[in-house]
Scaffold this motif. Sequence first.
Motif, PDB file in Angstrom:
ATOM      1  N   THR A   4       0.858  -1.186   0.000  1.00  0.00           N
ATOM      2  CA  THR A   4       0.000   0.000   0.000  1.00  0.00           C
ATOM      3  C   THR A   4       0.892   1.232   0.000  1.00  0.00           C
ATOM      4  O   THR A   4       2.018   1.205   0.508  1.00  0.00           O
ATOM      5  CB  THR A   4      -0.910   0.063   1.241  1.00  0.00           C
ATOM      6  N   PRO A   5       0.419   2.354  -0.558  1.00  0.00           N
ATOM      7  CA  PRO A   5       1.239   3.570  -0.562  1.00  0.00           C
ATOM      8  C   PRO A   5       1.574   4.077   0.829  1.00  0.00           C
ATOM      9  O   PRO A   5       2.540   4.814   1.008  1.00  0.00           O
ATOM     10  CB  PRO A   5       0.361   4.572  -1.323  1.00  0.00           C
ATOM     11  N   ARG A  48      -6.199  -0.861  -5.383  1.00  0.00           N
ATOM     12  CA  ARG A  48      -4.764  -0.828  -5.123  1.00  0.00           C
ATOM     13  C   ARG A  48      -4.011  -0.212  -6.292  1.00  0.00           C
ATOM     14  O   ARG A  48      -3.077   0.579  -6.098  1.00  0.00           O
ATOM     15  CB  ARG A  48      -4.258  -2.253  -4.853  1.00  0.00           C
ATOM     16  N   ARG A  73      -5.216   1.999  -8.418  1.00  0.00           N
ATOM     17  CA  ARG A  73      -5.483   3.444  -8.416  1.00  0.00           C
ATOM     18  C   ARG A  73      -4.646   4.156  -7.368  1.00  0.00           C
ATOM     19  O   ARG A  73      -4.112   5.251  -7.609  1.00  0.00           O
ATOM     20  CB  ARG A  73      -6.978   3.708  -8.176  1.00  0.00           C
ATOM     21  N   ALA A  74      -4.508   3.542  -6.194  1.00  0.00           N
ATOM     22  CA  ALA A  74      -3.719   4.160  -5.127  1.00  0.00           C
ATOM     23  C   ALA A  74      -2.254   4.277  -5.529  1.00  0.00           C
ATOM     24  O   ALA A  74      -1.614   5.306  -5.307  1.00  0.00           O
ATOM     25  CB  ALA A  74      -3.868   3.352  -3.846  1.00  0.00           C
ATOM     26  N   THR A  92      -1.023   4.271  -8.642  1.00  0.00           N
ATOM     27  CA  THR A  92      -0.921   5.221  -9.749  1.00  0.00           C
ATOM     28  C   THR A  92      -1.006   6.657  -9.237  1.00  0.00           C
ATOM     29  O   THR A  92      -0.265   7.540  -9.678  1.00  0.00           O
ATOM     30  CB  THR A  92      -2.021   4.958 -10.784  1.00  0.00           C
ATOM     31  N   GLY A  93      -1.903   6.888  -8.278  1.00  0.00           N
ATOM     32  CA  GLY A  93      -2.032   8.212  -7.690  1.00  0.00           C
ATOM     33  C   GLY A  93      -0.789   8.643  -6.939  1.00  0.00           C
ATOM     34  O   GLY A  93      -0.531   9.846  -6.778  1.00  0.00           O
ATOM     35  N   ALA A  94       0.000   7.675  -6.485  1.00  0.00           N
ATOM     36  CA  ALA A  94       1.243   7.971  -5.781  1.00  0.00           C
ATOM     37  C   ALA A  94       2.441   8.024  -6.731  1.00  0.00           C
ATOM     38  O   ALA A  94       3.587   8.110  -6.280  1.00  0.00           O
ATOM     39  CB  ALA A  94       1.493   6.925  -4.706  1.00  0.00           C
ATOM     40  N   GLY A  95       2.161   7.977  -8.025  1.00  0.00           N
ATOM     41  CA  GLY A  95       3.232   8.106  -9.006  1.00  0.00           C
ATOM     42  C   GLY A  95       3.883   6.808  -9.424  1.00  0.00           C
ATOM     43  O   GLY A  95       4.945   6.828 -10.054  1.00  0.00           O
TER      44      GLY A  95
END
Length: 257
Positions: free
Chosen positions: A127-128, A159, A161-162, A164-167
């Motif tokens: 997880t991010p 997971r 999306r999370a 990807t959202g964190a780069g």
Amino acid sequence: MSILAFGSAKASPGVTTSLLAMAAVWPADRSLLLVEADPDGGVLSARCGLAAEPGLSTLAVAGRRSMPLGELARHVQRLPGGDVDVLVGPPSAEQSRRALELGAGPLAVALRELPGTDVLVDLGRLTPAATTWPLVDAADRVVLVARPRLEELQMLPARLRALTGAGVAPSLVLVGERPYSPAEVTTALDVDVLAVLADDPRAAAALTGEPGVAGLRRSLLLRSAQDAVAALLAACSGGHDDGEVRAPEREEAEVVT
């Protein structure tokens, strides 16, 4: 050389076994280090007959302020019967999380500075927000491992999306091709399925040291691991495989006992 970080969206899809299979067929001309950085605790010391220390916990204490060049080498062990080094994680979740809180950042820096060595990092559930994030950030490639079953696949979109959202743009390695094929998974999740490892329980049991089980030679698991390693190395080198993957023509004791 490359740092490849592997994790899962849920517990026990086979991340550790997958990494052991890939380590068994890693190109013989490339040095390899396995890093066990699972916040829920490590299993490699028990599976491979190694001591729990030295490992991640001793490295975290030694390098909590700074990590001198060469410090990492003092905390690794050698997988039995092979030529692969391993930084084992402590067996308990409490110890592992504490070690990662102290040492994930310095370890990430040390791995980036490690000369001439490929690194496979076992992150457990990814997880991010995890304490393993410095290792994710240091990786050349982040890979989620999953079985193509509904209960695992339905956890992946959130997971992905999370991350990807964190780069992070993760790839996917599947363990098995049923009940959903790689093409179906790619279409449903819009994620690159980089490789498929055979769902081969007998070979997996032999690889992880289960007593009374033999038969890694010519197993579907190691043959599929050859393809997975080639795909990973090609992805990290921009599409050009720069190492000859070793053939799995050896007995299981040469990988792990």
